[in-house]
Design a protein around this motif. Sequence first.
Motif, PDB file in Angstrom:
ATOM      1  N   GLU A  90       1.264  -0.978  -0.262  1.00 52.30           N
ATOM      2  CA  GLU A  90       0.397   0.374   0.116  1.00 52.30           C
ATOM      3  C   GLU A  90       1.024   1.240   0.056  1.00 52.30           C
ATOM      4  O   GLU A  90       2.093   1.175   1.282  1.00 52.30           O
ATOM      5  CB  GLU A  90      -1.097  -0.344   0.859  1.00 52.30           C
ATOM      6  CG  GLU A  90      -1.336  -0.763   1.192  1.00 52.30           C
ATOM      7  CD  GLU A  90      -2.930  -0.974   0.370  1.00 52.30           C
ATOM      8  OE1 GLU A  90      -3.550  -0.010  -0.030  1.00 52.30           O
ATOM      9  OE2 GLU A  90      -3.360  -2.648   0.787  1.00 52.30           O
ATOM     10  N   HIS A 136      -6.802   6.457  -0.722  1.00 50.56           N
ATOM     11  CA  HIS A 136      -7.393   5.418  -0.112  1.00 50.56           C
ATOM     12  C   HIS A 136      -8.351   4.776   0.027  1.00 50.56           C
ATOM     13  O   HIS A 136      -9.328   5.683   0.614  1.00 50.56           O
ATOM     14  CB  HIS A 136      -6.537   5.466   0.764  1.00 50.56           C
ATOM     15  CG  HIS A 136      -5.529   3.993   0.966  1.00 50.56           C
ATOM     16  ND1 HIS A 136      -6.837   3.365   1.981  1.00 50.56           N
ATOM     17  CD2 HIS A 136      -4.476   3.096   0.566  1.00 50.56           C
ATOM     18  CE1 HIS A 136      -5.984   1.747   2.042  1.00 50.56           C
ATOM     19  NE2 HIS A 136      -4.668   1.676   1.485  1.00 50.56           N
ATOM     20  N   PRO A 137      -8.827   2.991  -0.039  1.00 51.78           N
ATOM     21  CA  PRO A 137     -10.238   3.470   0.306  1.00 51.78           C
ATOM     22  C   PRO A 137     -10.310   3.506   1.690  1.00 51.78           C
ATOM     23  O   PRO A 137     -11.337   3.467   2.042  1.00 51.78           O
ATOM     24  CB  PRO A 137     -10.160   1.317  -0.384  1.00 51.78           C
ATOM     25  CG  PRO A 137      -8.823   1.474  -1.096  1.00 51.78           C
ATOM     26  CD  PRO A 137      -7.850   2.753  -1.033  1.00 51.78           C
ATOM     27  N   HIS A 138      -9.375   3.114   2.544  1.00 52.96           N
ATOM     28  CA  HIS A 138      -9.732   3.402   3.774  1.00 52.96           C
ATOM     29  C   HIS A 138      -8.998   4.668   4.209  1.00 52.96           C
ATOM     30  O   HIS A 138      -9.204   5.230   5.755  1.00 52.96           O
ATOM     31  CB  HIS A 138      -8.634   1.880   4.761  1.00 52.96           C
ATOM     32  CG  HIS A 138      -9.083   0.695   4.060  1.00 52.96           C
ATOM     33  ND1 HIS A 138     -10.230  -0.133   4.871  1.00 52.96           N
ATOM     34  CD2 HIS A 138      -8.403  -0.167   3.100  1.00 52.96           C
ATOM     35  CE1 HIS A 138     -10.600  -0.439   4.710  1.00 52.96           C
ATOM     36  NE2 HIS A 138      -9.620  -1.181   3.343  1.00 52.96           N
ATOM     37  N   CYS A 139      -9.351   5.860   3.205  1.00 53.87           N
ATOM     38  CA  CYS A 139      -8.652   7.397   3.920  1.00 53.87           C
ATOM     39  C   CYS A 139      -9.930   7.451   5.054  1.00 53.87           C
ATOM     40  O   CYS A 139      -8.905   8.235   6.299  1.00 53.87           O
ATOM     41  CB  CYS A 139      -8.863   8.081   2.664  1.00 53.87           C
ATOM     42  SG  CYS A 139      -8.572   9.146   3.333  1.00 53.87           S
ATOM     43  N   GLU A 140     -10.763   7.705   4.924  1.00 55.18           N
ATOM     44  CA  GLU A 140     -11.927   8.046   6.364  1.00 55.18           C
ATOM     45  C   GLU A 140     -11.494   7.101   7.763  1.00 55.18           C
ATOM     46  O   GLU A 140     -11.103   8.173   8.879  1.00 55.18           O
ATOM     47  CB  GLU A 140     -13.316   8.107   6.492  1.00 55.18           C
ATOM     48  CG  GLU A 140     -13.998   8.723   6.747  1.00 55.18           C
ATOM     49  CD  GLU A 140     -15.650   8.382   6.483  1.00 55.18           C
ATOM     50  OE1 GLU A 140     -16.475   8.746   7.608  1.00 55.18           O
ATOM     51  OE2 GLU A 140     -16.342   7.893   5.259  1.00 55.18           O
ATOM     52  N   GLU A 141     -11.250   6.113   7.762  1.00 54.52           N
ATOM     53  CA  GLU A 141     -10.768   5.242   8.639  1.00 54.52           C
ATOM     54  C   GLU A 141      -9.606   5.664   9.539  1.00 54.52           C
ATOM     55  O   GLU A 141      -9.451   5.942  10.889  1.00 54.52           O
ATOM     56  CB  GLU A 141     -10.855   3.401   8.312  1.00 54.52           C
ATOM     57  CG  GLU A 141     -11.130   3.010   9.925  1.00 54.52           C
ATOM     58  CD  GLU A 141     -10.529   1.524   9.594  1.00 54.52           C
ATOM     59  OE1 GLU A 141     -10.763   0.701  10.104  1.00 54.52           O
ATOM     60  OE2 GLU A 141     -11.404   0.694   7.646  1.00 54.52           O
ATOM     61  N   ILE A 142      -8.725   6.059   8.118  1.00 57.02           N
ATOM     62  CA  ILE A 142      -7.535   6.174   8.661  1.00 57.02           C
ATOM     63  C   ILE A 142      -7.658   7.574   9.207  1.00 57.02           C
ATOM     64  O   ILE A 142      -6.447   8.047  10.240  1.00 57.02           O
ATOM     65  CB  ILE A 142      -6.286   6.101   7.169  1.00 57.02           C
ATOM     66  CG1 ILE A 142      -6.227   5.360   6.739  1.00 57.02           C
ATOM     67  CG2 ILE A 142      -4.769   6.944   7.808  1.00 57.02           C
ATOM     68  CD1 ILE A 142      -5.972   5.030   5.723  1.00 57.02           C
ATOM     69  N   GLU A 168      -8.666   7.615  13.336  1.00 61.53           N
ATOM     70  CA  GLU A 168      -7.521   7.005  13.910  1.00 61.53           C
ATOM     71  C   GLU A 168      -6.738   8.170  14.451  1.00 61.53           C
ATOM     72  O   GLU A 168      -6.049   7.771  14.973  1.00 61.53           O
ATOM     73  CB  GLU A 168      -7.165   5.873  13.267  1.00 61.53           C
ATOM     74  CG  GLU A 168      -6.173   4.687  14.101  1.00 61.53           C
ATOM     75  CD  GLU A 168      -7.222   4.386  15.604  1.00 61.53           C
ATOM     76  OE1 GLU A 168      -6.109   4.652  16.486  1.00 61.53           O
ATOM     77  OE2 GLU A 168      -8.711   4.615  16.278  1.00 61.53           O
ATOM     78  N   TYR A 226      -2.084   3.231   9.219  1.00 62.06           N
ATOM     79  CA  TYR A 226      -2.917   2.749   8.496  1.00 62.06           C
ATOM     80  C   TYR A 226      -2.620   1.183   8.811  1.00 62.06           C
ATOM     81  O   TYR A 226      -3.914  -0.224   9.097  1.00 62.06           O
ATOM     82  CB  TYR A 226      -2.820   2.259   6.802  1.00 62.06           C
ATOM     83  CG  TYR A 226      -3.368   1.131   6.164  1.00 62.06           C
ATOM     84  CD1 TYR A 226      -4.690   1.109   5.593  1.00 62.06           C
ATOM     85  CD2 TYR A 226      -2.189  -0.202   5.316  1.00 62.06           C
ATOM     86  CE1 TYR A 226      -5.615  -0.166   5.175  1.00 62.06           C
ATOM     87  CE2 TYR A 226      -3.445  -0.477   4.690  1.00 62.06           C
ATOM     88  CZ  TYR A 226      -4.249  -1.165   4.827  1.00 62.06           C
ATOM     89  OH  TYR A 226      -4.940  -2.298   4.142  1.00 62.06           O
ATOM     90  N   SER A 280      -4.803  -2.125  10.572  1.00 58.63           N
ATOM     91  CA  SER A 280      -5.267  -3.347   9.662  1.00 58.63           C
ATOM     92  C   SER A 280      -4.441  -4.945  10.343  1.00 58.63           C
ATOM     93  O   SER A 280      -4.283  -5.366   9.994  1.00 58.63           O
ATOM     94  CB  SER A 280      -4.236  -2.360   8.792  1.00 58.63           C
ATOM     95  OG  SER A 280      -5.193  -1.217   8.049  1.00 58.63           O
TER      96      SER A 280
END
Length: 210
Positions: free
Chosen positions: A88, A97-103, A106, A150, A154
């Motif tokens: 990644e 990134h597909p998990h941008c909001e979650e990253i 956090e 990330y 993960s």
Amino acid sequence: MPLRPDASVWGALLGACRIHGNVELGKFASECLFEVDSENVGYYILLSNIYANVGQWESADEVRSLARDRGLKKTSGWSSIELNNRIELFYTGNQSHPHCEEICKELEILTAKIKTVGYIPDCSFVLQDVEEDEKEYILMSHSERLAITYGIISTPPKSPIRIFKNLRVCGDCHNVTKFISKITEREIIVRDSNRFHHFKDGICSCGDYW
């Protein structure tokens, strides 16, 4: 010196001027550097950063313009992490990134936590003429922080995180990673362009010298 100084010697002096904020000596070192190695864009960026760090924005822009006029381009910084046999990539400020909001969510939580245990953002590593709150936002979006965060969301708790950065890790990100290693009880290994950094319990193997 018993020998004529080459680009590596002048480059070391220029780097020291960046650390200590010596503008005049930095200007002199860069002039000598440009005579022996005018094609290394890193020297132009370093001199521009020296000017920017003391608020001489016009001089900083002039140096960057000189580099552009000579056809030199700054290398884009990025960080990577390998998870589940997949690499990644993260770029500073990247929101694709597909998990941008979650990253980002956090990372905000982590930043709030490390501030309670002593972290103070060092905005001198932001070399744009913007407001202080925007400088802090820029620091938070550095690629190594995105990659580390990330990795945290993960992987299992307390498992090690390993990332690679193609440029030298900035001083503020180095400090942040020490704090994150402490509050998350994780070992974080960062390979940047200079060396390996092994963060554990709030301490880095480099002894804060790299």
